[in-house]
Design an enzyme around this catalytic site. Structure first.
Site, PDB file in Angstrom:
ATOM      1  N   ARG A  66      29.012  27.083  61.294  1.00  0.00           N
ATOM      2  CA  ARG A  66      27.924  28.064  61.390  1.00  0.00           C
ATOM      3  C   ARG A  66      27.294  28.095  62.779  1.00  0.00           C
ATOM      4  O   ARG A  66      26.915  29.143  63.272  1.00  0.00           O
ATOM      5  CB  ARG A  66      26.845  27.748  60.348  1.00  0.00           C
ATOM      6  CG  ARG A  66      27.182  28.260  58.965  1.00  0.00           C
ATOM      7  CD  ARG A  66      25.981  28.102  58.063  1.00  0.00           C
ATOM      8  NE  ARG A  66      25.607  26.695  57.966  1.00  0.00           N
ATOM      9  CZ  ARG A  66      25.755  25.971  56.863  1.00  0.00           C
ATOM     10  NH1 ARG A  66      26.229  26.510  55.773  1.00  0.00           N
ATOM     11  NH2 ARG A  66      25.404  24.704  56.829  1.00  0.00           N
ATOM     12  N   LYS A 173      39.558  15.528  49.105  1.00  0.00           N
ATOM     13  CA  LYS A 173      38.986  15.162  47.821  1.00  0.00           C
ATOM     14  C   LYS A 173      37.459  15.316  47.909  1.00  0.00           C
ATOM     15  O   LYS A 173      36.928  15.286  49.021  1.00  0.00           O
ATOM     16  CB  LYS A 173      39.387  13.741  47.445  1.00  0.00           C
ATOM     17  CG  LYS A 173      38.693  12.680  48.284  1.00  0.00           C
ATOM     18  CD  LYS A 173      38.689  11.364  47.592  1.00  0.00           C
ATOM     19  CE  LYS A 173      37.845  10.401  48.383  1.00  0.00           C
ATOM     20  NZ  LYS A 173      37.085   9.441  47.728  1.00  0.00           N
ATOM     21  N   ASP A 202      45.044  12.721  50.354  1.00  0.00           N
ATOM     22  CA  ASP A 202      44.485  11.451  49.902  1.00  0.00           C
ATOM     23  C   ASP A 202      44.851  10.471  51.010  1.00  0.00           C
ATOM     24  O   ASP A 202      46.003  10.041  51.107  1.00  0.00           O
ATOM     25  CB  ASP A 202      45.106  11.024  48.568  1.00  0.00           C
ATOM     26  CG  ASP A 202      44.494   9.729  48.038  1.00  0.00           C
ATOM     27  OD1 ASP A 202      44.070   8.902  48.875  1.00  0.00           O
ATOM     28  OD2 ASP A 202      44.430   9.548  46.811  1.00  0.00           O
ATOM     29  N   HIS A 203      43.866  10.136  51.842  1.00  0.00           N
ATOM     30  CA  HIS A 203      44.219   9.422  53.070  1.00  0.00           C
ATOM     31  C   HIS A 203      44.827   8.043  52.795  1.00  0.00           C
ATOM     32  O   HIS A 203      45.509   7.481  53.625  1.00  0.00           O
ATOM     33  CB  HIS A 203      43.024   9.322  54.019  1.00  0.00           C
ATOM     34  CG  HIS A 203      41.982   8.341  53.592  1.00  0.00           C
ATOM     35  ND1 HIS A 203      40.950   8.694  52.770  1.00  0.00           N
ATOM     36  CD2 HIS A 203      41.836   7.032  53.863  1.00  0.00           C
ATOM     37  CE1 HIS A 203      40.196   7.622  52.557  1.00  0.00           C
ATOM     38  NE2 HIS A 203      40.708   6.595  53.205  1.00  0.00           N
ATOM     39  N   LYS A 207      48.251   5.769  54.757  1.00  0.00           N
ATOM     40  CA  LYS A 207      48.173   4.457  55.425  1.00  0.00           C
ATOM     41  C   LYS A 207      49.575   3.887  55.560  1.00  0.00           C
ATOM     42  O   LYS A 207      50.364   3.896  54.617  1.00  0.00           O
ATOM     43  CB  LYS A 207      47.282   3.498  54.620  1.00  0.00           C
ATOM     44  CG  LYS A 207      45.809   3.803  54.730  1.00  0.00           C
ATOM     45  CD  LYS A 207      45.014   2.827  53.887  1.00  0.00           C
ATOM     46  CE  LYS A 207      43.542   3.179  53.894  1.00  0.00           C
ATOM     47  NZ  LYS A 207      42.886   2.884  55.149  1.00  0.00           N
ATOM     48  N   GLU A 241      34.770  -3.515  49.318  1.00  0.00           N
ATOM     49  CA  GLU A 241      33.984  -3.218  50.523  1.00  0.00           C
ATOM     50  C   GLU A 241      32.855  -4.229  50.609  1.00  0.00           C
ATOM     51  O   GLU A 241      32.221  -4.530  49.593  1.00  0.00           O
ATOM     52  CB  GLU A 241      33.373  -1.813  50.440  1.00  0.00           C
ATOM     53  CG  GLU A 241      34.362  -0.679  50.560  1.00  0.00           C
ATOM     54  CD  GLU A 241      34.797  -0.424  51.999  1.00  0.00           C
ATOM     55  OE1 GLU A 241      34.249  -1.078  52.910  1.00  0.00           O
ATOM     56  OE2 GLU A 241      35.689   0.406  52.195  1.00  0.00           O
ATOM     57  N   ASP A 260      35.183   7.909  42.910  1.00  0.00           N
ATOM     58  CA  ASP A 260      35.367   7.885  44.367  1.00  0.00           C
ATOM     59  C   ASP A 260      36.648   7.151  44.762  1.00  0.00           C
ATOM     60  O   ASP A 260      37.293   7.512  45.740  1.00  0.00           O
ATOM     61  CB  ASP A 260      34.153   7.205  45.020  1.00  0.00           C
ATOM     62  CG  ASP A 260      34.179   7.314  46.532  1.00  0.00           C
ATOM     63  OD1 ASP A 260      34.445   8.426  47.030  1.00  0.00           O
ATOM     64  OD2 ASP A 260      33.956   6.304  47.218  1.00  0.00           O
ATOM     65  N   HIS A 265      42.490   7.230  44.999  1.00  0.00           N
ATOM     66  CA  HIS A 265      43.201   6.282  45.856  1.00  0.00           C
ATOM     67  C   HIS A 265      43.964   5.213  45.070  1.00  0.00           C
ATOM     68  O   HIS A 265      45.156   4.994  45.270  1.00  0.00           O
ATOM     69  CB  HIS A 265      42.218   5.567  46.797  1.00  0.00           C
ATOM     70  CG  HIS A 265      41.406   6.486  47.642  1.00  0.00           C
ATOM     71  ND1 HIS A 265      41.928   7.630  48.213  1.00  0.00           N
ATOM     72  CD2 HIS A 265      40.114   6.436  48.045  1.00  0.00           C
ATOM     73  CE1 HIS A 265      40.986   8.224  48.925  1.00  0.00           C
ATOM     74  NE2 HIS A 265      39.874   7.524  48.832  1.00  0.00           N
TER      75      HIS A 265
END
Lengths: 511, 316
Positions: A66, A173, A202-203, A207, A241, A260, A265
């Site tokens: 924008r 996602k 989907d990263h 990998k 994490e 999530d 994943h």
């Protein structure tokens, strides 16, 4: 060799021994060009691909957002982003200049038809000036609510079809927030793009170490005969994490750890571990096998959810002299929130290879360390010949991050008199064998999309099968009373997660 | 005097001294032959290149250093580095063998027991004297690949059975042409090639012409030199047909420009990176190759024909 029939002639200059097939020239149109993902991941990845000579000299990017910006101002912003977020440090002047020449910007609202008319003009000019052959990759790095809007507007402006070249669409996602909304989103997108032109990113699948699972399983002859219920006792997949939600409280309130991480994943990682060998290594064959195994996951009943799934939420703690807030004290989080920051689920796969082998998946915030790994625990030796007091099981550990590698734990004789066994480890470390830095997941996936290789992208049926697997858990959890917080920051999650394994005589590995 | 068994014992001692805290890495045996008094390619510069190669190609590195005075002895040491973002040091081993022209013929017998089993063996010969020595074929016989830079050792061009770093210098140029040709609009019946090079024509210029001629039917090939100091690199290339002209020219040490002119269309120009071809990059690329290079062999034969060069010298 005559090149007069250039339209069909193979490129005579390819040399796969020395360099990969060059990606075709194209324009990547990024919706949400001022967003975090563009700055942190997409532009650094595209710059790295340019630096590594993987993109065509005519490659171009059109950023859309924008905010009003000139092309030059956009180039300056992107240079700052690459300087700040590229793992290889600030861009090299000569390479950046060549890359920046192909960066353009178009300001406008995603629902404004006039913006798409201007975009069409821009794409025509760029195709002429940079010989991109009409190839365009649209990247929707926006709120999911804009996916269908942008796809519809692109279609209305005639930008989803091309007289020459291809048109593809990448979406990030979440692909819906339950099975029903995922199906609606798929239908919306498929009105404007064919399924073969939709790339759901989907990263995790990009990998390097997740791809190495395929190489490990299907590039070696010695493991596959053991890869079944006859030899494998159970599988643990952990994505931990050490940090909290870190300013993403509002997002987590809506999603939670199950949506999530596990729905996408970790179920994709499970599919990579459990899939049958494909007949050939191409997108259709690999995705067929992934999809089959996801569809073979046994749906949990309401009663199963009580014993096979555990939700958790971290509470406050004092760690290393620091006071850490609990989830409910995080910004953007309701004081009585029931969002899960930890989820553990036991999945069973109903097929001949895996019947009776539990797959334990867990993910959480504020766990003791950041680690993603797959632990495959083998059945014990059938006859205990030695004093097995304290014997450790054979474990194959596939470490996805950090210190990517593979370890095999086995028993060895302790030196000295007597026949005493001790667990030892045989380690392969990606860094020590290959040294070179690994490409980021976005580099791999963007290049794949430009080359039209959807192997590492998620297909509609895979998305829907994963939602089917977690939907019963979501239903039960949304209606249950949660006694949160139920684990302290810096621990391995709620005690109920230990009990989830204990009733089968198993326990979580401490990574 | 050198006793290979003593070197092996010394290697064990080095690893024992390093303890369990470091990670040992080895993907090949790399045998490098250098002159101790070579100014253009000094042992210090080559040692630096080898050290930088280690993280990507961890090796048992055996350096054979040709000294002017008579000698034959050896040293053993470990090279360690801390990979980015990791906690453990990674180490590989290095053996330096000093010898003279008179004792070079004893080196192959010393090297053979030091080769790591089941891993590839590569010889990088940066010494012209060693390459021309009658002892060299025996040294090279232990290797699957022999790397030589014909720009620095002209006698090596165009010997069969070696990997020539002059050819490796062309990878970026060849990849650029391949990129341009991925766009079908750019494919034309190019029949004329001009190769621009520095003051004296480097082997790379002839190899490039040979490569293109093995891929296209060229009717005319021209070489044009400029006044730049020789570095072994190309300065530019131009392909032309009746209706199209495609040119790639080096603009600086690190960049170039691709220019495409098609009849009836505006010219298309794109800046591209042309990073300098250092020994590190060239040898690193060759160490990544584990198959015979048929494209190089075809290009070498065409280069021979074009240059009417006949310096074939049997290798191993």
């Amino acid at each position: 060799m005559s090149l007069s029939d250039a339209g069909t002639e193979a490129n005579p200059f390819l040399d796969p021994l020395r360099f990969d097939r060059p990606a075709p020239a194209c324009v990547v149109v990024i919706f949400g060009a001022n967003g975090d993902l563009t700055k942190r991941k997409l532009l650094p990845a595209l710059y790295s691909l340019t630096r590594d000579r993987r993109l065509s000299p005519g490659f171009a990017v059109v950023g859309i957002s924008r905010t009003a910006l000139s092309d030059d101002a956009f180039r300056d912003k992107m240079r700052e982003a690459v300087t700040q977020f590229s793992e290889s440090g600030p861009p090299e002047a000569g390479i950046w200049d060549a890359f920046a020449q192909g960066l353009y910007y178009e300001a406008g609202n995603f629902d404004d038809p006039a913006m798409y008319t201007r975009l069409a003009g821009r794409l025509g000019d760029i195709a002429q000036a940079r010989q991109t052959g009409g190839n365009v990759l649209y990247y929707l790095s926006t709120q999911p609510s804009f996916y269908a809007v942008a796809a519809g507007q692109l279609s209305a402006a005639g930008l989803t079809r091309a007289s020459e070249g291809w048109r593809r669409l990448i979406v990030e996602k979440p692909f819906g927030r339950d099975l029903d909304s995922a199906r609606r989103l798929n239908l919306d997108l498929q009105r404007f793009f064919p399924e073969t032109g939709i790339y759901r990113i989907d990263h995790y699948l990009g990998k390097e170490t997740v791809q190495n699972i395929l190489a490990f399983r299907f590039g070696n002859g010695i493991f596959e005969p053991l890869w079944n219920r006859g030899y494998i006792q159970h599988v643990q997949i952990t994505a931990a994490e050490s940090i909290g939600v870190e300013g993403r409280g509002a997002y987590y309130e809506e999603s939670g750890a199950l949506r999530d991480m596990i729905q996408n994943h970790l179920l994709q990682v499970l599919a990579t571990i459990a899939m049958e060998p494909p007949g050939r290594f191409d997108a259709a064959a690999v995705r067929d096998e992934r999809s089959k195994v996801l569809r073979a996951i046994r749906p949990l009943t309401r009663d199963d959810v009580a014993t096979e799934a555990v939700a958790g939420q971290y509470g406050p703690a004092r760690l290393g002299g620091r006071d850490l807030p609990g989830y409910r004290q995080e910004p953007g989080v309701k004081p009585d929130s029931i969002a899960n920051t930890y989820a553990a689920v036991t999945f069973s796969i109903d097929n001949w290879r895996w019947a009776g082998v539990p797959f334990y998946l867990r993910t959480g915030k504020r766990l003791p360390k950041r680690v993603t790994e797959i632990a495959i625990q083998f059945a014990p030796a059938p006859l205990p010949l030695f004093d097995h007091t304290g014997a450790q099981p054979n474990l194959l550990i596939l470490r996805i991050q950090p210190e990517e590698g593979i370890s095999l734990k086995f028993q060895s004789k302790s030196p000295g008199a007597g026949m005493h066994l001790r667990g030892v480890s045989m380690d392969f470390n990606y860094g020590s064998s290959f040294g070179a830095g690994l490409p980021s997941a976005y580099e791999t996936l963007l290049l794949d999309a430009i080359e039209g290789d959807a192997t590492l992208y998620t297909r509609q049926d895979m998305v829907e099968a994963s939602w089917q697997a977690v939907e019963p858990i979501l239903e039960v959890w949304s209606n249950a009373r949660a006694d949160f917080p139920n684990y302290a920051s810096g621990t391995w999650g709620p005690e109920a997660a230990d009990r989830m394994l204990a009733h089968r005589g198993h326990q979580w590995r401490r990574p | 005097m050198i006793d290979p068994e003593q070197i092996r014992r010394r290697l064990t001692e080095v690893w024992t001294a390093l303890g369990d805290e470091v990670m040992r890495a080895c993907a090949l045996t790399l045998l490098t032959v250098v002159d101790s008094d070579n100014k253009a390619n000094s042992p210090v510069a080559i040692a630096q290149t080898l050290a930088e190669l280690m993280p990507e190609h961890p090796s048992r590195s055996v350096i054979v250093r040709l000294e002017p005075e008579d000698c034959l002895d050896a040293d053993v040491e470990a090279q360690c580095w801390m990979p980015f973002g990791q906690r453990r040091q990674i180490c590989s081993e290095q053996i330096v063998i000093r010898c003279s022209a008179n004792t070079l013929d004893q080196v192959p017998g010393v090297v053979l027991p030091l080769i790591v089993p089941d891993l590839p063996v590569v010889v990088w010969c940066a010494s012209r004297d060693a390459f021309l020595s009658p002892a060299f074929p025996a040294l090279a016989a232990s290797a699957q690949r022999v790397l030589i830079d014909s720009f620095r050792i002209p006698e090596a061009f165009p010997a069969p059975g070696i990997a020539d770093l002059s050819w490796t210098r062309l990878t970026r140029w060849r990849a650029l042409l391949a990129q341009v040709f991925e766009n079908k609009l750019c494919r034309h019946d190019f029949s004329t090639l001009t190769v621009y090079h520095e003051r004296s024509r480097p082997p790379a210029a002839l190899l490039f012409a040979g490569w293109l001629n093995s891929r296209l039917t060229l009717h005319h090939i021209d070489f044009q030199s400029n006044d730049l100091e020789p570095t072994g690199r190309l300065s530019g290339i131009e392909l032309a047909s009746d209706s199209a002209r495609l040119a790639i020219h080096r603009l600086s040490d690190s960049s170039g420009e691709v220019r495409l002119e098609l009849a009836g269309r505006d010219p298309v120009m794109n800046r591209v990176s042309l990073t300098p071809s250092t020994d590190l990059l060239l040898v690193g690329e060759e160490l990544s190759i584990h198959a015979s290079d048929l494209v190089y062999e075809q290009s070498r034969e065409e280069a021979l024909r074009i240059g009417k060069v006949d310096h074939e010298r049997p290798m191993v």
